[in-house]
Design a protein around this motif. Sequence first.
Motif, PDB file in Angstrom:
ATOM      1  N   ALA A  51       0.736  -1.307  -0.183  1.00  0.00           N
ATOM      2  CA  ALA A  51      -0.100   0.130   0.256  1.00  0.00           C
ATOM      3  C   ALA A  51       1.208   1.154   0.283  1.00  0.00           C
ATOM      4  CB  ALA A  51      -0.694   0.016   0.958  1.00  0.00           C
ATOM      5  N   LEU A  52       1.978   1.183   1.006  1.00  0.00           N
ATOM      6  CA  LEU A  52       2.684   2.479   0.829  1.00  0.00           C
ATOM      7  C   LEU A  52       3.457   2.626  -1.060  1.00  0.00           C
ATOM      8  CD1 LEU A  52       4.520   4.792   2.436  1.00  0.00           C
ATOM      9  CD2 LEU A  52       6.657   2.608   2.858  1.00  0.00           C
ATOM     10  N   TRP A  53       3.811   1.538  -1.219  1.00  0.00           N
ATOM     11  CA  TRP A  53       4.708   1.580  -2.833  1.00  0.00           C
ATOM     12  C   TRP A  53       3.174   2.437  -3.988  1.00  0.00           C
ATOM     13  CZ3 TRP A  53       8.045   0.841   0.089  1.00  0.00           C
ATOM     14  CH2 TRP A  53       9.144  -0.103  -0.037  1.00  0.00           C
ATOM     15  N   ALA A  54       2.406   1.697  -3.462  1.00  0.00           N
ATOM     16  CA  ALA A  54       1.145   3.079  -4.336  1.00  0.00           C
ATOM     17  C   ALA A  54       0.269   3.699  -3.784  1.00  0.00           C
ATOM     18  CB  ALA A  54      -0.372   1.276  -4.096  1.00  0.00           C
ATOM     19  N   SER A  55       1.113   4.263  -2.831  1.00  0.00           N
ATOM     20  CA  SER A  55       0.450   5.387  -1.811  1.00  0.00           C
ATOM     21  C   SER A  55       1.948   6.972  -2.536  1.00  0.00           C
ATOM     22  CB  SER A  55       0.667   5.521  -0.713  1.00  0.00           C
ATOM     23  OG  SER A  55       2.071   5.819  -0.365  1.00  0.00           O
ATOM     24  N   GLU A  56       0.539   7.769  -2.765  1.00  0.00           N
ATOM     25  CA  GLU A  56       1.176   9.178  -3.175  1.00  0.00           C
ATOM     26  C   GLU A  56       2.386   9.518  -1.761  1.00  0.00           C
ATOM     27  OE1 GLU A  56       0.708  10.612  -5.484  1.00  0.00           O
ATOM     28  OE2 GLU A  56      -1.393   9.786  -6.033  1.00  0.00           O
ATOM     29  N   CYS A  57       3.138   9.044  -0.584  1.00  0.00           N
ATOM     30  CA  CYS A  57       3.722   8.986   0.046  1.00  0.00           C
ATOM     31  C   CYS A  57       5.339   9.481  -0.673  1.00  0.00           C
ATOM     32  CB  CYS A  57       4.499   8.043   0.680  1.00  0.00           C
ATOM     33  SG  CYS A  57       2.911   7.720   1.994  1.00  0.00           S
ATOM     34  N   VAL A  58       6.552  10.602  -0.761  1.00  0.00           N
ATOM     35  CA  VAL A  58       6.814  10.584  -1.634  1.00  0.00           C
ATOM     36  C   VAL A  58       8.373  10.581  -0.415  1.00  0.00           C
ATOM     37  CG1 VAL A  58       6.156  12.072  -3.230  1.00  0.00           C
ATOM     38  CG2 VAL A  58       6.885  12.768  -0.578  1.00  0.00           C
ATOM     39  N   TRP A  59       9.601   9.499  -0.746  1.00  0.00           N
ATOM     40  CA  TRP A  59      10.410   8.943  -0.393  1.00  0.00           C
ATOM     41  C   TRP A  59      11.424   8.200  -0.976  1.00  0.00           C
ATOM     42  CZ3 TRP A  59      12.415   4.051  -0.410  1.00  0.00           C
ATOM     43  CH2 TRP A  59      11.245   2.617  -1.119  1.00  0.00           C
ATOM     44  N   VAL A  60      11.571   8.736  -2.793  1.00  0.00           N
ATOM     45  CA  VAL A  60      12.770   8.536  -3.394  1.00  0.00           C
ATOM     46  C   VAL A  60      12.979   9.720  -4.222  1.00  0.00           C
ATOM     47  CG1 VAL A  60      13.024   6.594  -5.305  1.00  0.00           C
ATOM     48  CG2 VAL A  60      11.735   6.171  -4.050  1.00  0.00           C
ATOM     49  N   PHE A  61      14.688   9.292  -4.048  1.00  0.00           N
ATOM     50  CA  PHE A  61      15.218  10.574  -4.929  1.00  0.00           C
ATOM     51  C   PHE A  61      15.016  10.009  -6.452  1.00  0.00           C
ATOM     52  CE2 PHE A  61      17.486  11.616  -0.291  1.00  0.00           C
ATOM     53  CZ  PHE A  61      17.127  12.552  -0.904  1.00  0.00           C
ATOM     54  N   PHE A  62      15.499  10.404  -6.944  1.00  0.00           N
ATOM     55  CA  PHE A  62      15.585  10.232  -8.726  1.00  0.00           C
ATOM     56  C   PHE A  62      16.096  10.858  -9.345  1.00  0.00           C
ATOM     57  CE2 PHE A  62      13.925   9.180 -13.237  1.00  0.00           C
ATOM     58  CZ  PHE A  62      13.590   6.911 -13.279  1.00  0.00           C
ATOM     59  N   TRP A  63      17.564  10.371  -9.577  1.00  0.00           N
ATOM     60  CA  TRP A  63      18.273  11.278 -10.734  1.00  0.00           C
ATOM     61  C   TRP A  63      18.747  10.635 -12.415  1.00  0.00           C
ATOM     62  CZ3 TRP A  63      21.349  14.999  -8.615  1.00  0.00           C
ATOM     63  CH2 TRP A  63      21.400  15.113  -7.233  1.00  0.00           C
ATOM     64  N   VAL A  64      18.091  11.076 -13.144  1.00  0.00           N
ATOM     65  CA  VAL A  64      18.670  11.204 -14.187  1.00  0.00           C
ATOM     66  C   VAL A  64      19.754  11.924 -15.252  1.00  0.00           C
ATOM     67  CG1 VAL A  64      16.358  10.561 -14.615  1.00  0.00           C
ATOM     68  CG2 VAL A  64      16.842  13.415 -15.112  1.00  0.00           C
ATOM     69  N   GLN A  65      20.653  11.078 -15.750  1.00  0.00           N
ATOM     70  CA  GLN A  65      21.542  11.553 -17.156  1.00  0.00           C
ATOM     71  C   GLN A  65      21.205  11.980 -17.877  1.00  0.00           C
ATOM     72  OE1 GLN A  65      25.017   9.546 -16.954  1.00  0.00           O
ATOM     73  NE2 GLN A  65      26.083  10.202 -19.077  1.00  0.00           N
ATOM     74  N   LEU A  66      21.606  13.557 -18.815  1.00  0.00           N
ATOM     75  CA  LEU A  66      21.498  13.742 -19.612  1.00  0.00           C
ATOM     76  C   LEU A  66      21.985  14.444 -20.237  1.00  0.00           C
ATOM     77  CD1 LEU A  66      17.650  15.311 -18.360  1.00  0.00           C
ATOM     78  CD2 LEU A  66      18.010  13.119 -19.638  1.00  0.00           C
ATOM     79  N   ASN A  67      23.134  14.221 -21.349  1.00  0.00           N
ATOM     80  CA  ASN A  67      24.077  14.690 -21.554  1.00  0.00           C
ATOM     81  C   ASN A  67      24.204  15.751 -22.610  1.00  0.00           C
ATOM     82  OD1 ASN A  67      25.075  12.134 -20.620  1.00  0.00           O
ATOM     83  ND2 ASN A  67      25.028  10.725 -22.403  1.00  0.00           N
ATOM     84  N   SER A  68      22.787  16.646 -23.526  1.00  0.00           N
ATOM     85  CA  SER A  68      22.805  17.867 -24.062  1.00  0.00           C
ATOM     86  C   SER A  68      21.766  18.147 -23.291  1.00  0.00           C
ATOM     87  CB  SER A  68      23.265  17.453 -25.456  1.00  0.00           C
ATOM     88  OG  SER A  68      21.337  16.863 -25.466  1.00  0.00           O
ATOM     89  N   ASP A  69      22.188  19.930 -23.828  1.00  0.00           N
ATOM     90  CA  ASP A  69      20.563  20.337 -23.561  1.00  0.00           C
ATOM     91  C   ASP A  69      19.867  20.618 -24.787  1.00  0.00           C
ATOM     92  OD1 ASP A  69      22.148  22.474 -21.974  1.00  0.00           O
ATOM     93  OD2 ASP A  69      23.117  23.819 -23.978  1.00  0.00           O
ATOM     94  N   LEU A  70      19.578  19.438 -25.877  1.00  0.00           N
ATOM     95  CA  LEU A  70      18.605  19.673 -26.416  1.00  0.00           C
ATOM     96  C   LEU A  70      18.035  18.019 -25.523  1.00  0.00           C
ATOM     97  CD1 LEU A  70      17.094  19.785 -29.464  1.00  0.00           C
ATOM     98  CD2 LEU A  70      18.711  17.531 -29.717  1.00  0.00           C
ATOM     99  N   GLU A  71      18.933  16.996 -25.091  1.00  0.00           N
ATOM    100  CA  GLU A  71      18.442  15.560 -24.322  1.00  0.00           C
ATOM    101  C   GLU A  71      17.226  16.251 -22.672  1.00  0.00           C
ATOM    102  OE1 GLU A  71      20.489  12.607 -23.376  1.00  0.00           O
ATOM    103  OE2 GLU A  71      21.432  12.364 -25.152  1.00  0.00           O
ATOM    104  N   LYS A  72      18.130  17.411 -22.447  1.00  0.00           N
ATOM    105  CA  LYS A  72      17.197  17.854 -20.863  1.00  0.00           C
ATOM    106  C   LYS A  72      15.989  19.004 -21.800  1.00  0.00           C
ATOM    107  CE  LYS A  72      19.007  21.432 -17.203  1.00  0.00           C
ATOM    108  NZ  LYS A  72      19.129  22.113 -16.564  1.00  0.00           N
ATOM    109  N   GLN A  73      16.129  19.191 -22.561  1.00  0.00           N
ATOM    110  CA  GLN A  73      14.768  20.297 -23.235  1.00  0.00           C
ATOM    111  C   GLN A  73      14.065  19.270 -23.409  1.00  0.00           C
ATOM    112  OE1 GLN A  73      14.195  23.459 -22.628  1.00  0.00           O
ATOM    113  NE2 GLN A  73      11.625  23.042 -23.316  1.00  0.00           N
TER     114      GLN A  73
END
Length: 442
Positions: A247-269
């Motif tokens: 139920a916690l997994w399916a809830s609106e509780c926030v606790w996960v940091f989420f990082w992404v790698q985007l290698n250019s300004d175009l990818e970021k946009q």
Amino acid sequence: MITYYTKLAFLSLWKTRYMSLLAVIVIAVGISATMTTYTINHMMTKDPLPSKSDSVFLVRLNNWSPEAAYRNRNEENPPIYMSVQDAVNLINHDKAQAHIPVAGFKDMLKLPEQSAVDAKMTFVRSSTTDFFSSFEVPFLYGSSWPKSSDDSGEQVVVISKKLNAELFDGQNSVGRVVQLGEHQYTVVGVLNDWFILPRFYGESMRAFKAPRDIFIPFQTQLNLELWSSNVQAFECWKDPENASVKALWASECVWVFFWVQLNSDLEKQEYMDFLQSYVEQQKALGRFQRPTLNKLQSPTEYLKERRAFSTDSEIAVWLSVCFFALCLLNAMSIIMTKFQGKAGEVALRRAVGASSVDLVHQYTIETGAIGLFGGILGLVLTQVCLFLSSQLYTHLSKDIMTMSGELMVSTVLLSILSSLVFGMFPIIKAINVQPATQLKSL
């Protein structure tokens, strides 16, 4: 001629060895105080991932209560965490070069053949295989788990060099098995010494602490429903449907940091456009009821916002610089007294044909030698102070108390340069001695 001037300079140092030693010690103390505080401040505030500082970002979505704004310094700001369902959705959409959820829990760790009394509580970090490649984590043995382990939630682990030494006497443990709680995991890799500081990827309060000793796939944590509420920070604006972990997994509780790698300004946009589309879809499902505030935040921006480091360290650096200036003024006074004691020698050399340039060369080398010895002694004292600091502040990573080779060289060069600058006045005063006046006193 340089060899001759150097010989004269070192003969002069030996003749006035006690005053020269005093000047060296004064400079060394000032250098040590400055470089100790500067090293600690530099390690605490430097870019933690300079090779990718413009391509790794924390994803922040404004999934918060519709009744009350999530505020930071009186301005609405999206949470630094996200929910499990959003993290999984973003991974499945696969719109970035790398997806790096960061979560964790704690459990009892032991070898399968050990008894329960030998188990010890261990903090576990969960993420994806992208964590190791994107954050440039070095390996001593083996490697990270394959992408298929992220998809299936395979029970595999990467352990630290320290834990490998404790469990397997430092031997190659790839293929061995460890037990976390009720579950067994196969070791696929052993980390080497890892000097990334500050550790930006998780809780800001751990920015200057050692990394976790054991890593597992994020999906494995979800599959096995591994959760420690007193370890992992979390916030819920809406309670889960029941007390179960699912139920916690399916809830609106926030606790996960989420990082992404985007290698250019175009990818970021393009990723920002994707986030906008994703949030609009979720709004249509009744989620994300606050204003859309999607954000991609760099490691440095995240650390500054979370005030991971205090401005006190910068103040300490400036105070130490002031102390160093006072030390240099004292050293200048000592050098001046030393040169004044040789006024007769200066007058005699001038009388037999030595020019002002000759005397400047000799005394510049002599002053530079004082700075060199002061820098070397200051470097030794700095290392002692950093070691004592590491013993005193045991809650901080010892990596903070480490000087790089560049800083060591800079320490000695700073000492030499400062000695030459502050030694110019004594040198100029020494060469302006009137030979006729001083020769009468010989």
